[in-house]
Design a protein around this motif. Structure first.
Motif, PDB file in Angstrom:
ATOM      1  N   GLY A  30      53.600  41.353  13.763  1.00  0.00           N
ATOM      2  CA  GLY A  30      52.234  41.495  14.247  1.00  0.00           C
ATOM      3  C   GLY A  30      51.665  40.164  14.699  1.00  0.00           C
ATOM      4  O   GLY A  30      52.234  39.103  14.466  1.00  0.00           O
ATOM      5  N   LYS A  31      50.516  40.238  15.383  1.00  0.00           N
ATOM      6  CA  LYS A  31      49.864  39.039  15.894  1.00  0.00           C
ATOM      7  C   LYS A  31      48.934  38.457  14.825  1.00  0.00           C
ATOM      8  O   LYS A  31      48.232  39.183  14.120  1.00  0.00           O
ATOM      9  N   VAL A  32      48.917  37.113  14.779  1.00  0.00           N
ATOM     10  CA  VAL A  32      48.138  36.411  13.751  1.00  0.00           C
ATOM     11  C   VAL A  32      47.276  35.355  14.421  1.00  0.00           C
ATOM     12  O   VAL A  32      47.724  34.676  15.369  1.00  0.00           O
ATOM     13  N   ARG A  47      43.532  34.413   5.101  1.00  0.00           N
ATOM     14  CA  ARG A  47      44.409  35.582   4.897  1.00  0.00           C
ATOM     15  C   ARG A  47      43.695  36.907   5.112  1.00  0.00           C
ATOM     16  O   ARG A  47      44.319  37.905   5.495  1.00  0.00           O
ATOM     17  N   ASP A  51      44.677  39.041  10.819  1.00  0.00           N
ATOM     18  CA  ASP A  51      45.307  40.133  11.568  1.00  0.00           C
ATOM     19  C   ASP A  51      44.550  40.374  12.875  1.00  0.00           C
ATOM     20  O   ASP A  51      43.409  40.836  12.883  1.00  0.00           O
ATOM     21  N   SER A  53      44.969  42.523  15.172  1.00  0.00           N
ATOM     22  CA  SER A  53      44.714  43.929  15.497  1.00  0.00           C
ATOM     23  C   SER A  53      43.390  44.423  14.914  1.00  0.00           C
ATOM     24  O   SER A  53      42.838  45.422  15.371  1.00  0.00           O
ATOM     25  N   SER A  59      40.331  42.200   5.942  1.00  0.00           N
ATOM     26  CA  SER A  59      41.444  42.983   5.392  1.00  0.00           C
ATOM     27  C   SER A  59      41.340  42.984   3.876  1.00  0.00           C
ATOM     28  O   SER A  59      41.286  41.913   3.252  1.00  0.00           O
ATOM     29  N   ILE A  64      46.562  43.328   3.545  1.00  0.00           N
ATOM     30  CA  ILE A  64      46.870  42.090   4.278  1.00  0.00           C
ATOM     31  C   ILE A  64      48.314  42.129   4.786  1.00  0.00           C
ATOM     32  O   ILE A  64      49.239  42.502   4.062  1.00  0.00           O
ATOM     33  N   ASN A  65      48.496  41.714   6.027  1.00  0.00           N
ATOM     34  CA  ASN A  65      49.835  41.656   6.621  1.00  0.00           C
ATOM     35  C   ASN A  65      50.466  40.307   6.265  1.00  0.00           C
ATOM     36  O   ASN A  65      50.534  39.370   7.078  1.00  0.00           O
ATOM     37  N   ALA A  68      53.472  38.912   8.524  1.00  0.00           N
ATOM     38  CA  ALA A  68      53.056  38.300   9.791  1.00  0.00           C
ATOM     39  C   ALA A  68      52.436  36.926   9.534  1.00  0.00           C
ATOM     40  O   ALA A  68      52.697  35.961  10.270  1.00  0.00           O
ATOM     41  N   ASN A  69      51.618  36.819   8.488  1.00  0.00           N
ATOM     42  CA  ASN A  69      50.943  35.542   8.199  1.00  0.00           C
ATOM     43  C   ASN A  69      51.949  34.423   7.918  1.00  0.00           C
ATOM     44  O   ASN A  69      51.876  33.328   8.488  1.00  0.00           O
TER      45      ASN A  69
END
Length: 733
Positions: A30-32, A47, A51, A53, A59, A64-65, A68-69
């Protein structure tokens, strides 16, 4: 050297990195969005907002993704990570405001996560030891930082807080609890990036150190500590990267912040008995003996602010967490909730020792009532001051009073500062008004006038079935239900009262005024009394049918007055049967005239021993149960359990201190509760607070002149003694 700072709740509203430029990184997960300084030496990742998105939305911890982070930081060639975390303390000794640099973590309670989806890789994740040591060495150079250099971070999934029992369980595994950092540590280990946590202890975990955690408490604590955390992060960034990576407008002072909260009073004591049943389940520092509820805290402090109990916590933590306008060190003492005298007649104090060895009816009709008729208005105020002085010196912080002229009780109680439940009295032969209903209305006017006073509470107080007729009872029952006030009355005080009422024996002065030939409780049940909140004094006579009725009534409370009942030859309240049936029992002294003291410690011990003797069972009414009848159970009887009766955070600071170690009579002290119930005397009550106001200091009254009280006693004693042979006055037949 490129480092990254991962910020969470502790930096959620910080402007520390406001001058960094945003940078969007695309990863396979994913995009960060990251923020980076001009030299690309320092990256900041929030954090909860990284995200892309979510377009800047927050989040929750469990959403939390993390992959991706962490991968985004890896793609940016970050060489080390400092993770800033807001955590809850799992140890009473680890106070809010402390900075913890954990050496290990537990991540058993979160879903499995890995950056390796396409190949097998087994690693042993860890907090990087050298990077961690570097951070510690830097922080130790900074003045004003309370740092714990070891600790285990326990991660839960979130977003909810832990239950008290969960906190107790987690405290066996680690020192602090959070919702995110352990997952980050695992992923950083997989990616080969040195990772260390710097944790700001913002609160105690729910249930730790007797504290119930709320979202509001948590958020306010984070705000309170944010400046402190920003200063620490700024110092670390300056050290490892250089001052160019810091926002010069974000900070204005070095780390010298005193985070201690200012409060009114801190009382440090050898023991604290809270009488809060829930405390026993969540405080690891509680000492327990064979009875599961006989619990106490050792070497703890009670924190009071604005008349309310703000905290109970270990002595050392209290010193680090709070500064107080007044501190008391009671090294020989036990703190406990103030005693609640659930049945009293304060205005009868001048009749102590007058016309002794009489039964109840003769004593009332030939001594007390004639003297009241003749002299009540002129002696009442001074008599009430005498009773209140004695009660305070006996550790009583609240009394439930049934006596003529309720305005007098209100004025004396507010002047002295003692808590009182004041009865709106009803009795058919009163002479002040044209009718009993008019007399009740006059009492209600007093309630309306004083109802906003924090230490005054009110109830209806019909004297007894043999002095109040059915019509008046019906009015009182209806008003009780409409106005939400309890009903306090004498009920089944003697066997004669029950027998005479069943036979409608009008020759007996204690036959109820109803025309129905039945026991008083049966008649009052038909009138609807059992639908009300009832405080029934004495109840020495209870048959099986009545016990079954009362067992189904959640608001029927019995007040046991053992000394008065014995002295007047009335019998014994069967408290063990009542308790076994689930009926709440409190304790009362009754009046000085029938007791002859207002000594709750005497009542507590007598209640416990009488029950053991009656049942021939040494386990009947154990120490905790007896003490609860004068504290938590008594508060429930009065309908004040949300305000008083236990030393619980948020309740009124009605507190007493009993000196156990300076007296041979209570030495040695193996269990302070047993010592108080079976050995202590009221002379050992040294200090009393009501709603945080000190009424007794080292045995000296602070709001009342004992010399003046005793001077009035001498004057009235001489006068009343000369008048005590007065014949019956008024219509008492």
């Amino acid at each position: 050297m490129a480092i990254a700072v991962i910020g969470g709740t502790a930096l959620l509203k910080s402007n520390l990195f406001a001058h960094f430029q945003p940078k969007q990184i695309e990863t396979k997960f994913g995009k960060v969005i990251l923020y980076v300084d001009e030299q690309h030496n320092c990256f900041f990742l929030q954090r909860h907002h990284a995200d892309v998105s979510l377009q800047g939305a927050y989040s929750l911890p469990h959403l939390i993704n993390h992959r991706a982070n962490l991968v985004a930081l890896s793609q940016c060639k970050v060489q080390s990570i400092i993770a800033i975390c807001s955590v809850g303390s799992l140890k009473p000794t680890l106070a809010p405001g402390t900075i913890v640099v954990p050496n290990d973590f537990v991540a058993l309670f979160s879903p499995p996560i890995s950056v390796f989806d396409d190949n097998q890789s087994h690693i042993v994740p860890a907090i990087h030891p050298n990077w961690r040591e570097n951070i510690i060495s830097v922080l130790q150079q900074q003045q004003g930082v309370k740092i714990s250099t070891r600790g285990v971070y326990v991660q839960t999934q979130g977003p909810r807080f832990e239950t008290a029992t969960e906190s107790l369980f987690l405290s066996q595994l680690g020192d602090v609890v959070g919702m995110t950092a352990a997952t980050e540590a695992v992923l950083a280990s997989e990616l080969g990036i040195p990772y260390a946590m710097v944790c700001s202890v913002d609160n105690y975990a729910n249930g730790i150190a007797s504290q119930t955690l709320s979202t509001q408490d948590f958020q306010s604590s984070v705000i309170q500590h944010q400046k402190h955390v920003e200063e620490i992060v700024s110092y670390l960034v300056d050290y490892f990267v250089g001052s160019s990576s810091r926002n010069p407008s974000a900070l204005v002072s070095p780390v010298t912040l005193d985070t201690r909260e200012l409060v009114d009073v801190i009382i440090h004591a050898q023991w604290i008995i809270t009488m809060d049943d829930q405390s026993a389940l969540v405080l690891p520092s509680m000492k327990k003996n064979n009875h599961s509820m006989e619990c106490y805290l050792k070497d703890h402090s009670l924190v009071i602010h604005n008349g309310i109990i703000q905290h109970i916590l270990p002595f050392e933590i209290a010193q680090k967490s709070y500064q107080a306008k007044e501190q008391e060190y009671l090294d020989n003492h036990c703190l406990l909730p103030g005693f609640i005298n659930a049945h009293s007649h304060a205005g009868l104090a001048f009749f102590r020792g007058m016309k002794e060895e009489q039964n109840l009816n003769k004593w009332l009709r030939e001594t007390i009532w004639p003297m009241e008729d003749a002299y009540l208005p002129i002696y009442l105020r001074d008599a009430t001051f005498l009773a209140v002085a004695e009660m305070i010196r006996s550790g009583i912080t609240c009394f439930n009073d049934m006596y003529w002229i309720p305005r007098n009780t209100c004025e004396v109680a507010t002047q002295v500062g003692i808590r009182a439940m004041v009865g709106i009295v009803a009795i058919e032969f009163q002479k002040e008004c044209n009718s009993t209903l008019e007399y009740i209305d006059k009492g209600q006017d007093v309630w309306q006038e004083f109802q906003h006073c924090d230490i005054l509470h009110f109830c209806y107080a019909p004297h007894a079935p043999y002095t109040v007729n059915d019509q008046t009872w019906q009015v009182i029952i209806q008003r009780s239900l409409s106005n939400g006030l309890p009903i306090h009355t004498h009920l089944h005080e003697t066997n004669e009262e029950c027998d005479a009422s069943m036979n409608l024996d009008r020759q007996s002065s204690v036959c109820h005024l109803s025309e129905s030939p039945e026991r008083p409780l049966s008649n009052l049940k038909k009138l609807g009394l059992l639908n009300c909140h009832v405080i029934a004094a004495h109840m020495v006579e209870v048959n099986r049918e009545e016990l079954e009725w009362l067992a189904t009534c959640k608001q029927f409370h019995v007040v046991h007055c053992p000394t008065s009942n014995m002295k007047l030859g009335c019998g014994f309240c069967p408290i063990e049967r009542l308790l076994d049936a689930g009926i709440n029992v409190a304790l009362g002294t009754d009046s000085c005239g029938s007791n002859n003291s207002l000594d709750m410690l005497q009542e507590i011990k007598t209640a416990a021993l009488l029950s053991k003797g009656r049942t021939k069972d040494s386990t009947s009414v154990p120490a905790y149960e007896a003490l609860s009848m004068a504290t938590s159970r008594a508060a429930r009887a009065l309908g004040l359990e949300d305000r008083i009766g236990s030393l619980t955070r948020g309740k009124a600071a009605d507190v007493i201190a009993i000196d156990l170690k300076s007296f041979v009579e209570t030495s040695p002290v193996y269990n302070p509760m047993s010592s108080i119930v079976y050995s202590a005397k009221r002379e050992q009550v040294t200090d009393v607070w009501v709603q945080g106001r000190r009424l007794l200091k080292n045995r000296s009254l602070t709001t009342l002149s004992l010399e003046k009280v005793l001077k009035h006693v001498d004057r009235w004693q001489e006068f009343l003694a000369s008048q005590s042979s007065v014949e019956k006055v008024g219509n008492h037949k």
